[in-house]
Design a protein around this motif. Structure first.
Motif, PDB file in Angstrom:
ATOM      1  N   GLY A  70       0.817  -1.204   0.000  1.00 48.89           N
ATOM      2  CA  GLY A  70       0.000   0.000   0.000  1.00 48.89           C
ATOM      3  C   GLY A  70       0.853   1.257   0.000  1.00 48.89           C
ATOM      4  O   GLY A  70       1.875   1.323   0.696  1.00 48.89           O
ATOM      5  N   VAL A  92      -2.284  -6.473   2.417  1.00 44.60           N
ATOM      6  CA  VAL A  92      -1.032  -5.964   1.847  1.00 44.60           C
ATOM      7  C   VAL A  92       0.129  -6.423   2.707  1.00 44.60           C
ATOM      8  O   VAL A  92       0.000  -6.638   3.913  1.00 44.60           O
ATOM      9  N   LEU A 143      -6.664  -1.339   3.253  1.00 45.12           N
ATOM     10  CA  LEU A 143      -5.381  -1.934   2.892  1.00 45.12           C
ATOM     11  C   LEU A 143      -5.103  -3.188   3.719  1.00 45.12           C
ATOM     12  O   LEU A 143      -4.619  -4.196   3.191  1.00 45.12           O
ATOM     13  N   ILE A 197       3.113  -1.127   4.104  1.00 43.32           N
ATOM     14  CA  ILE A 197       2.580   0.174   3.690  1.00 43.32           C
ATOM     15  C   ILE A 197       3.696   1.212   3.740  1.00 43.32           C
ATOM     16  O   ILE A 197       4.483   1.255   4.688  1.00 43.32           O
ATOM     17  N   THR A 222       1.102  -2.336  -6.358  1.00 38.96           N
ATOM     18  CA  THR A 222       0.821  -1.305  -5.358  1.00 38.96           C
ATOM     19  C   THR A 222      -0.641  -0.887  -5.387  1.00 38.96           C
ATOM     20  O   THR A 222      -1.277  -0.877  -6.441  1.00 38.96           O
ATOM     21  N   LEU A 223      -1.148  -0.561  -4.225  1.00 43.36           N
ATOM     22  CA  LEU A 223      -2.469   0.049  -4.084  1.00 43.36           C
ATOM     23  C   LEU A 223      -2.256   1.454  -3.540  1.00 43.36           C
ATOM     24  O   LEU A 223      -1.666   1.624  -2.470  1.00 43.36           O
ATOM     25  N   ARG A 263      -7.155  -6.015   2.525  1.00 44.44           N
ATOM     26  CA  ARG A 263      -6.629  -6.579   1.277  1.00 44.44           C
ATOM     27  C   ARG A 263      -5.351  -7.383   1.512  1.00 44.44           C
ATOM     28  O   ARG A 263      -4.758  -7.874   0.579  1.00 44.44           O
ATOM     29  N   HIS A 323      -8.836   4.174   4.661  1.00 47.86           N
ATOM     30  CA  HIS A 323      -7.880   3.584   3.730  1.00 47.86           C
ATOM     31  C   HIS A 323      -7.036   2.517   4.413  1.00 47.86           C
ATOM     32  O   HIS A 323      -6.746   1.469   3.814  1.00 47.86           O
TER      33      HIS A 323
END
Length: 368
Positions: free
Chosen positions: A74, A127, A122, A130, A103-104, A125, A118
């Motif tokens: 992220g 990740v 993240l 970050i 990447t998000l 999801r 957010h």
């Protein structure tokens, strides 16, 4: 499960099989096969030879399952403009792509509620980590999430976090040394908001660098907004009713201020750089290219900063101890790196400074 050729017993060769055959971690196998990370050439060759011998074929899904990772990171920005955070995020994304990591991207826009939303997304999801960046170098409160976090540009207030920030003090020293070599001895300073870390660091570094070089800071530093109107007003305050400028060079804390300063000096009948040299900071093309003459300025190397943040995050995600060397004694590596130091250059936790570079143009050297 997929991820490699079928073994004779019907099970596919996995990345962990290659790691076991070579005696290294799965993350080392991933780096070797993807030509990423910092590994010794001999290690890469051993891994690749073993992969070929076992008939391993890389597959992203299999890698994620075998290493319990999603290979997604992220990128969270608090910046609502993107002038400084965008190069950082581009640099980070470029570095992550080399390792086949997606990447998000999310922008919080200085809204704590939006930021928490957010972060929850993240984490949901899954990740692997970050990278958090911002608009200024002002320290921010750390975020609390169950994955590794690295802060870029805007450091965390927690000294145990990993933060990668520009070395503004080094940038100012480059400016002062450049002006010294040109023969300047009396320097004025025009900066932005006094309450911001950027202003404090650059001004303190300027005072120290001038003292070390035997140069003088003329009058009190002129601090105001990060705007062209303030830059123009500051020139009038600097000159007042004097017939000649009290300083032969003006060090500005941003390119936006410097562009306004060059314009106003010209309107007041002074030539840049013949009468007064001017320097900026940021290497913002919109500003330095529009200035007459083009600005000498400091590039903070924001894309390199983003790349470095990505490297530090990857080191947090997949920590890798030094490989043992049978020929070396306890606590010593064959490559000469002592205990507690990694061969890939990952340093201790806390703040890591990224060195800037000076870009010399016509605002300090006539004829450019």
């Amino acid at each position: 499960m997929t991820g490699g050729k079928m073994k004779q017993e019907g099970r596919p060769v996995r990345i962990v099989d290659v790691a076991r055959a070579v005696g290294v971690s799965p993350s080392t196998v991933s780096k070797a096969l993807n030509d990423s990370g910092s590994l010794r050439p001999a290690t890469r060759e051993r891994v690749r030879a073993a992969a070929d011998r076992l008939g391993f074929v890389s597959d992203a899904g299999a890698r994620a399952l075998s290493m319990r990772r999603t290979f997604i990171v992220g990128l969270l920005s608090t910046d609502d403009v993107g002038r400084f955070s965008m190069p950082v995020m581009l640099g980070a994304e470029n570095a992550l792509t080399v390792g086949e990591i997606s990447t998000l991207v999310a922008t919080a826009r200085h809204d704590s509620v939006r930021e928490q939303h957010h972060l929850r997304t993240l984490v949901a999801r899954r990740v692997d980590g970050i990278i958090v960046t911002g608009k200024t170098t002002d320290a921010r409160e750390p975020i609390r999430v169950p994955v590794p976090v690295v802060y870029a540009l805007a450091p965390s207030t927690d000294p145990d976090d990993v933060s990668v920030v520009p070395d503004d003090a080094a940038g100012v020293r480059l400016v002062v040394d450049h002006l010294r070599t040109l023969g300047h001895r009396r320097v004025a300073h025009i900066g932005g908001r006094a309450d911001q870390n950027t202003s404090r660091v650059r001004l303190a570094a300027l005072r120290d660098a001038l003292d070390a070089a035997g140069m003088d800071l003329v009058g009190e530093p002129l601090l105001g907004e990060w705007s062209e109107p303030w830059g123009r007003q500051a020139v009038d305050l600097l000159l007042r009713d004097d017939q000649a400028p009290p300083a032969t060079a003006v060090v500005c804390a941003s390119d936006q201020l410097a562009r306004a300063v060059t314009d106003r000096l010209r309107e007041r009948g002074l030539r840049v750089p013949h009468d007064v040299a001017v320097t900026g900071y940021d290497n913002w093309e919109v500003m330095w290219a529009a200035s007459r003459p083009p600005l000498t300025t400091v590039d903070m190397e924001l894309e390199q900063l983003g790349r470095r943040a990505a490297e530090r995050l990857l080191a947090e995600i997949q920590p890798e101890p030094p490989e043992p060397d049978a020929a070396a004694g306890p606590g010593t590596r064959s490559d000469g790196v002592g205990p507690g130091t990694r061969s890939d250059g990952v340093g201790p936790r806390g703040i890591e400074l990224v060195p800037p570079r000076l870009v010399v143009r016509g605002s300090t050297i006539a004829g450019d």
